[in-house]
Design a protein around this motif. Structure first.
Motif, PDB file in Angstrom:
ATOM      1  N   ALA A 438       0.813  -1.220   0.000  1.00 12.04           N
ATOM      2  CA  ALA A 438       0.000   0.000   0.000  1.00 12.04           C
ATOM      3  C   ALA A 438       0.844   1.267   0.000  1.00 12.04           C
ATOM      4  O   ALA A 438       0.307   2.363  -0.180  1.00 12.04           O
ATOM      5  N   TRP A 439       2.140   1.137   0.195  1.00 12.90           N
ATOM      6  CA  TRP A 439       2.988   2.332   0.210  1.00 12.90           C
ATOM      7  C   TRP A 439       2.940   3.041  -1.143  1.00 12.90           C
ATOM      8  O   TRP A 439       2.947   2.410  -2.198  1.00 12.90           O
ATOM      9  N   ARG A 440       2.929   4.374  -1.081  1.00  7.46           N
ATOM     10  CA  ARG A 440       3.091   5.213  -2.269  1.00  7.46           C
ATOM     11  C   ARG A 440       4.367   6.021  -2.090  1.00  7.46           C
ATOM     12  O   ARG A 440       4.421   6.935  -1.275  1.00  7.46           O
ATOM     13  N   PRO A 534       5.999  -0.747  12.355  1.00  6.48           N
ATOM     14  CA  PRO A 534       6.837   0.402  11.989  1.00  6.48           C
ATOM     15  C   PRO A 534       8.074  -0.092  11.239  1.00  6.48           C
ATOM     16  O   PRO A 534       8.541  -1.221  11.450  1.00  6.48           O
ATOM     17  N   LEU A 535       8.615   0.744  10.384  1.00  5.91           N
ATOM     18  CA  LEU A 535       9.676   0.301   9.488  1.00  5.91           C
ATOM     19  C   LEU A 535      10.878  -0.245  10.244  1.00  5.91           C
ATOM     20  O   LEU A 535      11.443  -1.281   9.862  1.00  5.91           O
ATOM     21  N   GLU A 588       1.729   3.804  12.216  1.00  4.68           N
ATOM     22  CA  GLU A 588       1.321   5.176  12.470  1.00  4.68           C
ATOM     23  C   GLU A 588       1.142   5.945  11.173  1.00  4.68           C
ATOM     24  O   GLU A 588       1.764   5.648  10.172  1.00  4.68           O
ATOM     25  N   ARG A 589       0.281   6.943  11.196  1.00  3.16           N
ATOM     26  CA  ARG A 589      -0.020   7.715   9.998  1.00  3.16           C
ATOM     27  C   ARG A 589       0.318   9.178  10.221  1.00  3.16           C
ATOM     28  O   ARG A 589       0.221   9.700  11.327  1.00  3.16           O
ATOM     29  N   VAL A 590       0.710   9.839   9.141  1.00  2.00           N
ATOM     30  CA  VAL A 590       0.966  11.271   9.183  1.00  2.00           C
ATOM     31  C   VAL A 590      -0.253  11.978   8.622  1.00  2.00           C
ATOM     32  O   VAL A 590      -0.707  11.662   7.518  1.00  2.00           O
ATOM     33  N   SER A 611       1.938   6.962   5.622  1.00  2.04           N
ATOM     34  CA  SER A 611       2.614   6.511   6.829  1.00  2.04           C
ATOM     35  C   SER A 611       3.961   7.200   6.971  1.00  2.04           C
ATOM     36  O   SER A 611       4.545   7.701   6.009  1.00  2.04           O
ATOM     37  N   ILE A 612       4.455   7.205   8.194  1.00  2.00           N
ATOM     38  CA  ILE A 612       5.786   7.751   8.444  1.00  2.00           C
ATOM     39  C   ILE A 612       6.819   6.989   7.628  1.00  2.00           C
ATOM     40  O   ILE A 612       7.774   7.577   7.100  1.00  2.00           O
TER      41      ILE A 612
END
Length: 749
Positions: A438-440, A534-535, A588-590, A611-612
């Protein structure tokens, strides 16, 4: 008080100057001055060991060093010395860099200074930024100005270099001691070029002012603001002076590598500590681009009540190299004071060679190193020093040394590369993107889908023994764009139409790689079945569960594991500074609302929340500068030749029996990096504000810098020097470097 006499330290006997320092109990101030390698650090450590063995409380002693790597070295040296003495303690001394000390004190006294310093929410805990997170927030300030107002349009500068120079301006203002609103005025007054650059200086000033305002509004403390809070606010409080009064002894090593603000603190502290010891290398100040003030260190040392000169070499043998360096300094117009002994200087150069081509020069160096090792010289006593160390140089040298009768390994010591420049990092982040479909990811405002060649790099970095060609063949079947994870290429169903194609691929790639590939694939399937981590947590799990296993690439590769550790630490600090993990365990989301973060609408964050981790990966792949980590300064390996840029070699206090000065025809020995938006000399305490910087000033600064490098290298060489150059550079360009011409003049005169 002094009581000279030999004192054992770690099994060795101290020289008379060292023993005199070791016996210093105060009160008063004592300066140690001399060239590198004359035993000043050993003397300081002996003094500390004597104090601790005599019963002084470790927490009453403050030791300041210029780099984090020096902290570990001091801790280990003290531990060994105290164990040898049978002391009741084995450490506990307060060891810190200037910035580390400032950060601790600002955090401790935060309630006292926050409101006065202008923070909008002084009751909130401050957030301390790393260089990565500083660039992240600086970009949020700068991006709208570039997009809407065309800032820096006259400069062809990549984002990473642009941000680092803007941040450097702020850092220089805090470390030198002038107001950050004076940056443009100082740069403009010194500029003698075209008027277009003046507009860029004003834009840089606007960015610095906006960024400082942003930090005050949101409780963010970058390097410059921490130092500014400490020097402009905290040092004035009686409460801090009372707290500092617990220290009974102040020890400062490599004073010349520290910054003017640190010198101000040391001067302030010396007036309050019963005993102060300062050590200065007379050939030093190499960290000038980070604000080092060599002249200020000499002035501070001259104010001490007593000075002990260090002339005798701890390891004799550098007289000839120093004489040779003195001859070179005369050739570039920077004589050291007295004529160099020509006969002594002639004996410093063991051999000189290279050839026309750059590759032939590196091979010649490898041949000479092989001959030295055959004669019994330990590889760790050999250093290859160049103006720059590229991956190509490292690879070619490693390859040439591995082909000799006695293969020799290479230990590259380079300043921290941007993490993006590490192939391992790019490969591991490709695996992370496979596990987070889902990462962009956006790079320079353009969305970047995951490519097959990136997955190939990830597989190459994960699977031991997989070369780039076979990695591409494997990735072509393992990755399908838009599909999460890796394809199952081992457990095929009967009648699978891909069976013949997959079997042919394994024939070419190697069936031994099936098991590690399947272990990686199965782990990723299990990870995708649960909520994302988290990464930094994902990376830690990936390493511990898979990559460190036998058959995987990081199982026995300590250098690669060190780079991996840098990535994990960087991601963790980014998450801590930019956001807080949600209690639910979901990533977590920004928030997407740019206005909430002080941005202009429509610039910066996209419409959807990200996300962060997405922000971090996008920023990192976009080429931000990397912070310095302790892992960037590995301990020397007894079986490896050191390969280092000149400044990295000098600032890590290394010494070698034999040095290879490589690529002497390169202009890298003479030129300094092009920094159009900042200036290490103009933004210093030594430069009078408003005075123009001329070509003559530039020439003088380059001569002085090169002379310092030559003397520093020679003073760290206990055997002989090999000179290597080539007529053509690594790119095929003709070279006529200033240093090579000076060597020719010095050797033929």
């Amino acid at each position: 008080m002094f009581a000279p006499g030999p004192t054992p330290l770690g099994g060795s006997v101290l020289t008379p100057p060292q023993a005199e320092v070791a016996a210093f109990t105060g009160p008063g101030t004592l300066a140690l001055r001399g060239l590198p390698g004359t035993g000043k650090t050993t003397a300081l450590q002996a003094c500390l060991a004597e104090r601790l063995a005599a019963g002084q409380r470790p927490d009453r002693i403050l030791v300041m060093v210029p780099q984090r790597a020096h902290v570990l070295r001091y801790e280990e040296a003290l531990r060994q010395a105290l164990v040898a003495r049978g002391a009741a303690v084995c450490g506990g001394v307060d060891l810190a860099t200037f910035y580390g000390f400032c950060q601790r004190q600002v955090a401790l006294f935060w309630p006292l200074i926050a409101a006065e310093a202008g923070f909008a929410q002084p009751d909130r805990e401050p957030v301390f930024l790393t260089i990565e997170t500083t660039q992240y927030y600086m970009w949020r300030v700068v991006a709208p100005l570039i997009a809407r107002h065309g800032y820096f349009s006259e400069l062809a500068v990549r984002r990473g270099r642009l941000l680092s120079q803007l941040i450097d301006n702020l850092n220089k203002s805090a470390l030198v001691g002038f107001d950050h609103r004076e940056i443009a005025a100082r740069l403009s007054a010194s500029w003698t070029g075209s008027s277009e650059r003046l507009a860029s200086f004003q834009q840089a000033q606007d960015c610095a002012t906006r960024f400082r305002t942003y930090c005050l509004e949101h409780g963010l403390l970058d390097f410059s603001l921490v130092c500014d809070l400490f020097t402009r606010h905290l040092l004035r409080y009686e409460a801090f002076a009372t707290y500092f009064g617990r220290y009974e002894c102040l020890v400062v090593d490599n004073l010349e590598e520290n910054v003017p603000a640190a010198h101000d603190l040391i001067r302030w502290a010396a007036a309050r500590c019963p005993a102060t010891l300062l050590a200065v290398d007379e050939a030093g100040g190499y960290r000038v681009f980070l604000g080092a003030d060599h002249d200020g260190a000499l002035e501070l040392a001259a104010q001490c009540e007593r000075t002990i000169p260090f002339h005798e070499r701890a390891q004799p043998g550098s007289a000839a190299p120093l004489a040779f360096a003195a001859r070179l300094c005369e050739a570039i117009g920077m004589p050291l004071g007295r004529p160099a002994d020509a006969d002594l200087a002639a004996g410093a150069v063991v051999d000189q060679g290279g050839g026309q081509l750059w590759i032939s020069m590196i091979r010649w160096v490898a041949e000479q190193i092989g001959a030295l090792v055959e004669r019994g010289v330990p590889p760790s006593q050999i250093a290859v020093v160049a103006p720059y160390v590229s991956d190509v140089m490292r690879f070619v040298l490693e390859d040439a040394l591995s082909r000799g009768e006695r293969p020799v390994r290479v230990l590259p010591l380079r300043p921290a590369l941007a993490l993006r420049d590490e192939p391992l990092v790019r490969g591991i982040l490709a695996l992370a993107r496979l596990a987070h479909p889902a990462w962009r990811i956006t790079i320079h405002d353009q969305e970047r889908p995951l490519r097959t060649d990136e997955v190939a790099l990830g597989l190459q970095q994960a699977l031991a023994g997989l070369d780039p060609v076979r990695a591409h063949q494997l990735a072509g079947l393992a990755y399908e764009p838009g599909v999460a994870g890796l394809a199952d290429l081992v457990n095929l169903r009967e009648g699978d139409p891909r069976a013949s194609k997959i079997a042919a691929m394994w024939e070419r790639v190697g069936f031994r790689l099936q098991a590690p590939y399947e272990a990686l694939r199965r782990w990723m399937v299990a990870y995708l079945a649960g909520p994302p981590d988290p990464l930094d947590v994902f990376l830690a799990r990936l390493f511990g569960d898979v990559l460190a296993l036998p058959g995987l690439a990081l199982h026995a590769d300590t250098l690669a594991a060190r780079v991996y550790g840098r990535l994990v630490e960087s991601a963790a600090k980014f998450r801590q500074a930019v956001g807080v993990e949600q209690a639910s365990g979901a990533e977590e989301r920004v928030p997407a609302d740019a206005a909430e973060h002080g941005q202009e609408p429509g610039v910066g964050h996209p419409d959807l929340p990200r996300s962060i981790a997405e922000h971090y990966v996008s920023l990192l792949l976009g080429g931000i500068a990397s912070a310095e980590y302790v892992a960037d300064a590995p301990q020397p390996d007894e079986q490896a030749v050191v390969l280092a840029p000149a400044y990295a070699y000098l600032t890590r206090d290394l010494s070698s029996m034999y040095q290879f000065w490589v690529d002497l025809a390169s202009d890298g020995w003479w030129n300094r990096p092009n920094q159009p938006l900042t200036h290490p000399y103009v933004l210093s305490r030594r430069w009078p504000a408003g005075h123009p910087w001329t070509d003559a000033d530039e020439d003088s600064a380059r001569r002085r810098a090169l002379a310092g490098v030559l003397v520093g290298l020679a003073s760290r060489c206990t055997g002989g020097i090999y000179l290597a150059s080539s007529q053509l550079g690594i790119g095929g360009e003709e070279q006529t470097g200033r240093l090579e011409r000076a060597i020719l003049a010095a050797r033929t005169r």
